[in-house]
Design a protein around this motif. Structure first.
Motif, PDB file in Angstrom:
ATOM      1  N   ARG A  66      36.867   6.460   5.489  1.00 16.84           N
ATOM      2  CA  ARG A  66      35.976   5.850   4.968  1.00 16.84           C
ATOM      3  C   ARG A  66      34.197   6.780   5.433  1.00 16.84           C
ATOM      4  NH1 ARG A  66      37.400   3.798   1.061  1.00 16.84           N
ATOM      5  NH2 ARG A  66      36.547   2.118   1.102  1.00 16.84           N
ATOM      6  N   GLY A  68      32.948   9.626   3.896  1.00 19.97           N
ATOM      7  CA  GLY A  68      33.085   9.827   2.202  1.00 19.97           C
ATOM      8  C   GLY A  68      33.428  11.362   1.505  1.00 19.97           C
ATOM      9  N   LYS A  69      34.602  11.604   1.961  1.00 21.33           N
ATOM     10  CA  LYS A  69      35.332  12.789   1.847  1.00 21.33           C
ATOM     11  C   LYS A  69      35.456  12.869   0.722  1.00 21.33           C
ATOM     12  CE  LYS A  69      38.811  12.400   4.694  1.00 21.33           C
ATOM     13  NZ  LYS A  69      38.011  10.575   5.252  1.00 21.33           N
ATOM     14  N   THR A  70      35.905  12.164  -0.568  1.00 12.78           N
ATOM     15  CA  THR A  70      36.727  11.178  -1.185  1.00 12.78           C
ATOM     16  C   THR A  70      35.468  11.715  -2.310  1.00 12.78           C
ATOM     17  OG1 THR A  70      38.604  10.028  -1.111  1.00 12.78           O
ATOM     18  CG2 THR A  70      38.584  10.706  -3.019  1.00 12.78           C
ATOM     19  N   SER A  71      34.147  10.585  -1.511  1.00 12.84           N
ATOM     20  CA  SER A  71      33.160  10.533  -2.639  1.00 12.84           C
ATOM     21  C   SER A  71      31.991  12.157  -2.558  1.00 12.84           C
ATOM     22  CB  SER A  71      31.912   9.683  -1.750  1.00 12.84           C
ATOM     23  OG  SER A  71      32.475   8.146  -1.658  1.00 12.84           O
ATOM     24  N   THR A  85      31.550   5.713  -6.902  1.00 16.49           N
ATOM     25  CA  THR A  85      32.404   5.765  -5.403  1.00 16.49           C
ATOM     26  C   THR A  85      32.190   4.766  -4.657  1.00 16.49           C
ATOM     27  OG1 THR A  85      30.082   6.459  -4.256  1.00 16.49           O
ATOM     28  CG2 THR A  85      31.446   8.219  -5.405  1.00 16.49           C
ATOM     29  N   SER A  90      41.075   4.464  -1.275  1.00 12.82           N
ATOM     30  CA  SER A  90      41.347   5.722   0.303  1.00 12.82           C
ATOM     31  C   SER A  90      42.400   6.144   0.013  1.00 12.82           C
ATOM     32  CB  SER A  90      42.011   4.016   1.387  1.00 12.82           C
ATOM     33  OG  SER A  90      41.615   5.129   2.754  1.00 12.82           O
ATOM     34  N   THR A  91      42.042   7.323   0.377  1.00 10.75           N
ATOM     35  CA  THR A  91      42.870   8.759   0.413  1.00 10.75           C
ATOM     36  C   THR A  91      44.365   8.832   1.198  1.00 10.75           C
ATOM     37  OG1 THR A  91      41.685  10.161  -0.274  1.00 10.75           O
ATOM     38  CG2 THR A  91      43.433  11.132   0.326  1.00 10.75           C
ATOM     39  N   GLY A 113      41.514  10.127   6.332  1.00  9.26           N
ATOM     40  CA  GLY A 113      41.413  10.040   7.232  1.00  9.26           C
ATOM     41  C   GLY A 113      41.831   8.862   8.630  1.00  9.26           C
TER      42      GLY A 113
HETATM   43  N1  LIG Z   1      25.824   4.828   2.124  1.00 11.47           N
HETATM   44  C1  LIG Z   1      26.357   5.404   2.042  1.00 11.47           C
HETATM   45  N2  LIG Z   1      28.244   5.582   1.670  1.00 11.47           N
HETATM   46  C2  LIG Z   1      28.700   6.235   0.627  1.00 11.47           C
HETATM   47  C3  LIG Z   1      28.511   7.507   0.924  1.00 11.47           C
HETATM   48  N3  LIG Z   1      29.526   8.027   1.025  1.00 11.47           N
HETATM   49  C4  LIG Z   1      30.722   7.931  -0.055  1.00 11.47           C
HETATM   50  N4  LIG Z   1      30.617   5.928   0.481  1.00 11.47           N
HETATM   51  C5  LIG Z   1      30.561   4.984   0.669  1.00 11.47           C
HETATM   52  O1  LIG Z   1      31.225   4.727   1.072  1.00 11.47           O
HETATM   53  C6  LIG Z   1      33.390   4.463   1.241  1.00 11.47           C
HETATM   54  C7  LIG Z   1      34.286   5.562   1.824  1.00 11.47           C
HETATM   55  O2  LIG Z   1      33.760   6.307   0.880  1.00 11.47           O
HETATM   56  P1  LIG Z   1      35.327   7.344   0.096  1.00 11.47           P
HETATM   57  O3  LIG Z   1      34.983   8.496  -0.244  1.00 11.47           O
HETATM   58  O4  LIG Z   1      36.753   6.840  -0.259  1.00 11.47           O
HETATM   59  O5  LIG Z   1      35.677   7.882   1.908  1.00 11.47           O
HETATM   60  P2  LIG Z   1      36.761   8.797   2.642  1.00 11.47           P
HETATM   61  O6  LIG Z   1      36.329  10.180   3.868  1.00 11.47           O
HETATM   62  O7  LIG Z   1      37.852  10.025   0.963  1.00 11.47           O
HETATM   63  O8  LIG Z   1      37.402   7.675   2.978  1.00 11.47           O
HETATM   64  P3  LIG Z   1      39.646   7.642   3.534  1.00 11.47           P
HETATM   65  O9  LIG Z   1      40.070   8.383   1.624  1.00 11.47           O
HETATM   66  O10 LIG Z   1      39.892   6.635   3.650  1.00 11.47           O
HETATM   67  O11 LIG Z   1      38.846   9.025   4.375  1.00 11.47           O
HETATM   68  C8  LIG Z   1      33.086   4.499  -0.185  1.00 11.47           C
HETATM   69  O12 LIG Z   1      32.799   3.379  -0.806  1.00 11.47           O
HETATM   70  C9  LIG Z   1      31.400   4.982  -0.506  1.00 11.47           C
HETATM   71  O13 LIG Z   1      31.024   4.202  -2.118  1.00 11.47           O
HETATM   72  C10 LIG Z   1      27.291   7.991   1.344  1.00 11.47           C
HETATM   73  O14 LIG Z   1      26.704   9.076   1.540  1.00 11.47           O
HETATM   74  N5  LIG Z   1      26.033   6.383   1.302  1.00 11.47           N
END
Ligand SMILES: Nc1nc2c(ncn2[C@@H]2O[C@H](COP(=O)(O)OP(=O)(O)OP(=O)(O)O)[C@@H](O)[C@H]2O)c(=O)[nH]1
Length: 137
Positions: A66, A68-71, A85, A90-91, A113
């Protein structure tokens, strides 16, 4: 007497250097006209030999769950709006994706993650061997 002799040698040396630098500039100009020193990407020969997907430059994304990798991947490489996003799932497994909309074709590989990226089940050796840049979030 000695001074004037030295000055004469310096003059000769300066003339010689000037001539040699002109020659090297001419050579550099020839290389630019060939275009061989300013090509981007990989040689066509290599792509044909091993398949187009095998030799792409690769960006590996790793980090906490969580974080923000996928984002990052979606917003930067797929033009997703940052607001969207919030709904990214979750990936669950190693996800690789080709990016062809950029000026250079490359590949992204994202590790989930929730697992250690060095878990043998994820086969980290192959992606890391191809890794051109590591993005740790
Ligand atoms: N406030 C904030 N939230 C963010 C940011 N980037 C991502 N998010 C939020 O964080 C949450 C997780 O983002 P993901 O992109 O799924 O994170 P991830 O690292 O891919 O997660 P996994 O796949 O579980 O490893 C989402 O609800 C996004 O909207 C950011 O820069 N700021």
């Amino acid at each position: 007497m000695a001074a004037s002799h030295g000055a004469g040698m310096m003059g000769a040396a300066a003339t010689s250097d000037y001539g040699s630098s002109n020659t090297s500039l001419d050579r550099a100009g020839d290389e630019q006209e060939d275009g061989s020193n300013f090509e981007y990407g990989l040689d066509d020969v290599d792509e044909d030999a091993s398949g187009p997907g095998d030799m792409k430059p690769t960006i590996v994304l790793m980090g906490q769950k969580r974080s923000g990798k996928t984002s990052i991947r979606k917003v930067v490489f797929q033009k997703m709006s940052p607001n969207e996003t919030l709904f990214v799932e979750s990936t669950a497994r190693v996800t690789s994706e080709s990016v062809t909309s950029s000026f250079i074709n490359f590949e992204t590989i994202e590790f989930p993650g929730q697992m250690s990226p060095f878990d043998a089940a994820l086969d980290p050796v192959s992606p890391c061997a191809r890794c051109g840049a590591l993005l740790f979030v």
